[in-house]
Scaffold this active site. Structure first.
Site, mmCIF file in Angstrom:
data_model
loop_
_atom_site.group_PDB
_atom_site.id
_atom_site.type_symbol
_atom_site.label_atom_id
_atom_site.label_comp_id
_atom_site.label_asym_id
_atom_site.label_seq_id
_atom_site.Cartn_x
_atom_site.Cartn_y
_atom_site.Cartn_z
ATOM 1 N N GLU A 7 -3.166 15.329 -50.723
ATOM 2 C CA GLU A 7 -2.560 14.154 -51.337
ATOM 3 C C GLU A 7 -3.210 13.810 -52.673
ATOM 4 O OE1 GLU A 7 -1.421 11.851 -47.157
ATOM 5 O OE2 GLU A 7 -3.406 11.596 -48.067
ATOM 6 N N GLY A 73 4.728 8.753 -41.372
ATOM 7 C CA GLY A 73 5.841 9.070 -40.489
ATOM 8 C C GLY A 73 6.839 7.923 -40.484
ATOM 9 N N MET A 167 -2.387 6.742 -40.536
ATOM 10 C CA MET A 167 -3.673 6.688 -39.835
ATOM 11 C C MET A 167 -4.814 6.032 -40.620
ATOM 12 S SD MET A 167 -3.615 10.480 -38.028
ATOM 13 C CE MET A 167 -5.146 10.184 -37.144
ATOM 14 N N ASP A 191 7.455 13.030 -42.106
ATOM 15 C CA ASP A 191 7.948 13.419 -40.783
ATOM 16 C C ASP A 191 8.624 12.227 -40.134
ATOM 17 O OD1 ASP A 191 5.891 12.122 -38.678
ATOM 18 O OD2 ASP A 191 4.795 12.780 -40.448
#
Length: 223
Positions: A7, A73, A167, A191
């Site tokens: 990233e 996500g 996360m 995702d």
């Protein structure tokens, strides 16, 4: 600040790196971009690592604003892989002290939701309009687990009203709230957080990271 090296790399490629400092088992890059002084780092995955990096940036390097770029996500059905979402608030979906009568996500002497900086959100919306990019706003929930279950992500949406999950952001938001440092978080969807999400994540990580990195750099021109 990012969570993973994949990233951060698209950002490092476009800034002028002046120094690299190793501290607390991590690398911090002193750089400049558009006449602005920057401190860049990837925290490594998870809330503890992200908290260490955010605290170091504030306490050791004296950053005045903390911008987090990376991937997430999707929870909301209107989010597709590659879409961008900016957090209005962040929270930690895996904090559970409900046995003591607290709500999910609440830590005593803290908050459930940590507000992101409205000034930076406004800049992001202006950039999205300028670039004709779809930009969603919503709550982003964090936890020390890679969610790949429809049942789990629906629970997170129901309890926290979250639009996306990852996360680190909830922990970074908590750090910035404690230090009173303006916090902004941008995520590109990598995702769907359901069964098979691990395959989607690996396939689209690089692409989604570039999307969020390019957008963040465009924002820096306007801060």
């Amino acid at each position: 600040m990012c969570a993973m090296v994949e990233e951060l790399e698209p950002i490092l490629e476009r800034v002028e790196i002046k120094n690299k400092i190793f501290h607390g088992n991590n690398d911090y890059y002193i750089a400049s971009f558009e006449n602005k002084d920057l401190v860049l780092a990837y925290s490594k995955i998870g809330k503890v690592n992200a908290s260490i990096t955010a605290t170091t940036m504030i306490e050791k390097f004296g950053v005045k604003k903390l911008l987090f770029s990376g991937v997430a996500g999707a929870i909301d059905e209107d989010l597709e892989i590659g879409d961008l979402i900016v957090a209005t608030h962040v929270c930690q979906h895996d904090v559970d002290l409900t046995v003591f009568g607290y709500k999910h996500g609440f830590i005593p002497e803290s908050e459930i939701y940590f507000d992101c900086d409205n000034y930076l959100i406004d800049i992001a919306q202006d950039v999205a309009k300028k670039l004709s990019i779809k930009l969603k706003k919503g709550i982003i929930a964090s936890g020390d687990q890679f969610v790949h279950s429809r049942k789990k992500k629906e629970w997170i949406k129901e309890v926290f009203g979250a639009s996306a999950i990852e996360m680190e952001g909830g922990a970074v938001g908590c750090v910035c709230w404690n230090f009173r440092v303006p916090f902004f978080m941008l995520r590109a969807i990598s995702d769907t957080a359901e069964e098979g999400a691990g395959v989607d994540f690996d396939e689209f990580l690089e692409k989604s990271s570039k999307v969020s990195a390019n957008f963040l750099l465009e924002m820096l021109k306007n801060i």
